[in-house]
Design an enzyme around this catalytic site. Structure first.
Site, PDB file in Angstrom:
ATOM      1  N   ASN A   9      -1.903  -0.753  -8.068  1.00 57.27           N
ATOM      2  CA  ASN A   9      -0.757  -1.427  -8.680  1.00 57.27           C
ATOM      3  C   ASN A   9      -0.620  -0.867 -10.086  1.00 57.27           C
ATOM      4  OD1 ASN A   9       1.114  -3.172  -9.758  1.00 57.27           O
ATOM      5  ND2 ASN A   9      -0.218  -4.983  -9.734  1.00 57.27           N
ATOM      6  N   TRP A  10       0.357   0.014 -10.253  1.00 58.49           N
ATOM      7  CA  TRP A  10       0.480   0.713 -11.540  1.00 58.49           C
ATOM      8  C   TRP A  10       1.019  -0.197 -12.644  1.00 58.49           C
ATOM      9  CZ3 TRP A  10       2.938   6.187 -10.195  1.00 58.49           C
ATOM     10  CH2 TRP A  10       2.028   6.900  -9.402  1.00 58.49           C
ATOM     11  N   LYS A  11       1.654  -1.296 -12.261  1.00 56.49           N
ATOM     12  CA  LYS A  11       2.291  -2.200 -13.245  1.00 56.49           C
ATOM     13  C   LYS A  11       3.299  -1.415 -14.092  1.00 56.49           C
ATOM     14  CE  LYS A  11      -1.759  -5.101 -12.978  1.00 56.49           C
ATOM     15  NZ  LYS A  11      -2.593  -6.114 -13.600  1.00 56.49           N
ATOM     16  N   HIS A  96       2.769 -11.572  -7.667  1.00 52.60           N
ATOM     17  CA  HIS A  96       1.685 -11.230  -8.590  1.00 52.60           C
ATOM     18  C   HIS A  96       1.648 -12.270  -9.711  1.00 52.60           C
ATOM     19  CE1 HIS A  96      -0.743  -9.137 -11.536  1.00 52.60           C
ATOM     20  NE2 HIS A  96      -1.179  -8.394 -10.544  1.00 52.60           N
ATOM     21  N   GLU A  98       1.276 -12.019 -12.748  1.00 57.05           N
ATOM     22  CA  GLU A  98       2.072 -11.676 -13.939  1.00 57.05           C
ATOM     23  C   GLU A  98       3.536 -12.043 -13.733  1.00 57.05           C
ATOM     24  OE1 GLU A  98       0.656  -7.638 -14.160  1.00 57.05           O
ATOM     25  OE2 GLU A  98      -1.324  -8.413 -14.674  1.00 57.05           O
ATOM     26  N   GLU A 168      -6.236 -12.777  -6.046  1.00 56.72           N
ATOM     27  CA  GLU A 168      -6.479 -12.258  -7.390  1.00 56.72           C
ATOM     28  C   GLU A 168      -6.692 -13.424  -8.352  1.00 56.72           C
ATOM     29  OE1 GLU A 168      -4.678  -8.068  -7.788  1.00 56.72           O
ATOM     30  OE2 GLU A 168      -3.110  -9.480  -8.277  1.00 56.72           O
ATOM     31  N   GLY A 174      -7.393  -7.651 -15.327  1.00 59.69           N
ATOM     32  CA  GLY A 174      -7.299  -6.900 -16.574  1.00 59.69           C
ATOM     33  C   GLY A 174      -8.270  -7.368 -17.638  1.00 59.69           C
ATOM     34  N   SER A 214      -9.970  -6.643 -11.838  1.00 54.35           N
ATOM     35  CA  SER A 214     -11.033  -5.797 -12.415  1.00 54.35           C
ATOM     36  C   SER A 214     -11.922  -5.164 -11.352  1.00 54.35           C
ATOM     37  CB  SER A 214     -11.864  -6.586 -13.431  1.00 54.35           C
ATOM     38  OG  SER A 214     -11.045  -7.014 -14.507  1.00 54.35           O
ATOM     39  N   GLY A 235      -5.535  -2.578 -10.277  1.00 53.67           N
ATOM     40  CA  GLY A 235      -4.625  -2.334 -11.398  1.00 53.67           C
ATOM     41  C   GLY A 235      -5.120  -1.165 -12.235  1.00 53.67           C
ATOM     42  N   GLY A 236      -5.793  -1.469 -13.335  1.00 52.16           N
ATOM     43  CA  GLY A 236      -6.221  -0.456 -14.306  1.00 52.16           C
ATOM     44  C   GLY A 236      -6.870   0.774 -13.680  1.00 52.16           C
TER      45      GLY A 236
HETATM   46  P1  PGA Z   1      -6.770  -5.067 -12.677  1.00 50.08           P
HETATM   47  O1  PGA Z   1      -5.415  -5.620 -12.048  1.00 50.08           O
HETATM   48  O2  PGA Z   1      -7.448  -4.256 -11.620  1.00 50.08           O
HETATM   49  O3  PGA Z   1      -6.349  -4.225 -13.857  1.00 50.08           O
HETATM   50  O4  PGA Z   1      -7.588  -6.251 -13.084  1.00 50.08           O
HETATM   51  C1  PGA Z   1      -5.355  -6.021 -10.717  1.00 50.08           C
HETATM   52  C2  PGA Z   1      -3.975  -6.531 -10.400  1.00 50.08           C
HETATM   53  O5  PGA Z   1      -3.385  -7.202 -11.250  1.00 50.08           O
HETATM   54  O6  PGA Z   1      -3.433  -6.277  -9.309  1.00 50.08           O
END
Ligand code: PGA
Length: 251
Positions: A9-11, A96, A98, A168, A174, A214, A235-236
């Site tokens: 997930n590049w966000k 998600h 966010e 999640e 993050g 994470s 994500g990251g």
């Molecule tokens: P993260 O994000 O791996 O950077 O914690 C995961 C996500 O939000 O899908």
């Protein structure tokens, strides 16, 4: 049997040019490799059409990170499921944390998004998970149960069977704080039990439930070793081709 999936997930990261480069790098790393999981990358809307060309014919599936809750029309700035599908993407992340937290996406909005994604042949990757305060109060199971009830347990069984879930915990996204593999396993097993209650054991057994928060090259193998953890939403660590590949190799 359910599929193992590693989804990036590049966000809101990467310019178009950087995104094309990253997709190309990932594709090259995976070419000719024997994979034990499906690989998906979720990119910003503006990348989809170009990245779709890059990954065409490869093992990589393409996802949007969101879609509109309306079919089409006067909704300035929105991108519909139909438009996403026309880029070649076949998955869509929905719900998600966010989106829920920063953009006020409630159960009803997410329910519409899921329906529209399914109508347009996009596989929803539907995210659920509790805040830290909720875990401290030990109400994470109720929270996750309500999220499922509110947005996807309305679906007919044949539609629910197309859904991929991602657990999640918001406190792990993050932050560098990962749920322990036991915490992940416990929650995933609980989620699967809810699906079994609602749709029966077969659909529950066939639903892929990914862990996100994470997840990184150092902890992926331990998380994926758990029987109810069917992969990750990353994500990251999905922004570096090498790290993403190491996570894929964790299977
Ligand atoms: P993260 O994000 O791996 O950077 O914690 C995961 C996500 O939000 O899908």
């Amino acid at each position: 049997m359910r599929k193992n999936i590693v989804a990036g997930n590049w966000k809101m990261n990467k310019t178009l040019q950087q995104g094309i480069e990253l997709a190309d790098e990932i594709k090259n790393l995976l070419t000719g490799q024997k994979l034990r999981c499906e690989v998906v990358i979720a990119t910003p809307f503006i990348h989809l059409a170009s990245v779709s060309e890059v990954v065409k014919g490869s093992v990589i599936g393409l996802a949007a990170e969101n879609c509109a809750d309306r079919f089409s029309g006067a909704f300035t700035g929105e991108v519909s499921a139909e438009m996403i599908k026309s880029t070649g993407a076949t998955y869509c992340i929905i719900g998600h944390s966010e989106r829920r937290t920063y953009y006020g996406e409630n159960f009803e909005i997410l329910k519409n998004k899921v329906l529209l994604a399914l109508e347009n042949d996009l596989k929803p990757i539907f995210c659920i998970g509790e805040y830290l305060e909720e875990r401290k109060k030990n109400i994470q199971n109720e929270v996750v149960g309500k999220q499922l009830d509110g947005s996807v347990f309305n679906l007919a069984a044949e539609d629910f069977a197309k859904i991929i879930l991602a657990y999640e915990p918001v406190w792990a996204i993050g932050t560098g704080l990962t749920a322990t593999s036991e915490q992940a396993q416990q929650m995933h097993a609980f989620i699967r039990s809810l699906i079994a209650e609602k749709y029966g054991k077969e659909i529950a057994e066939n639903t892929s439930i990914l862990y996100g928060g994470s997840c990184n090259p150092a902890n992926a193998a331990e998380l994926f070793s758990k029987p109810d953890v069917d992969g990750g939403l990353i994500g990251g660590a999905s922004l570096k081709a090498g790290d993403f590949k190491t996570i894929i190799d964790a299977f």
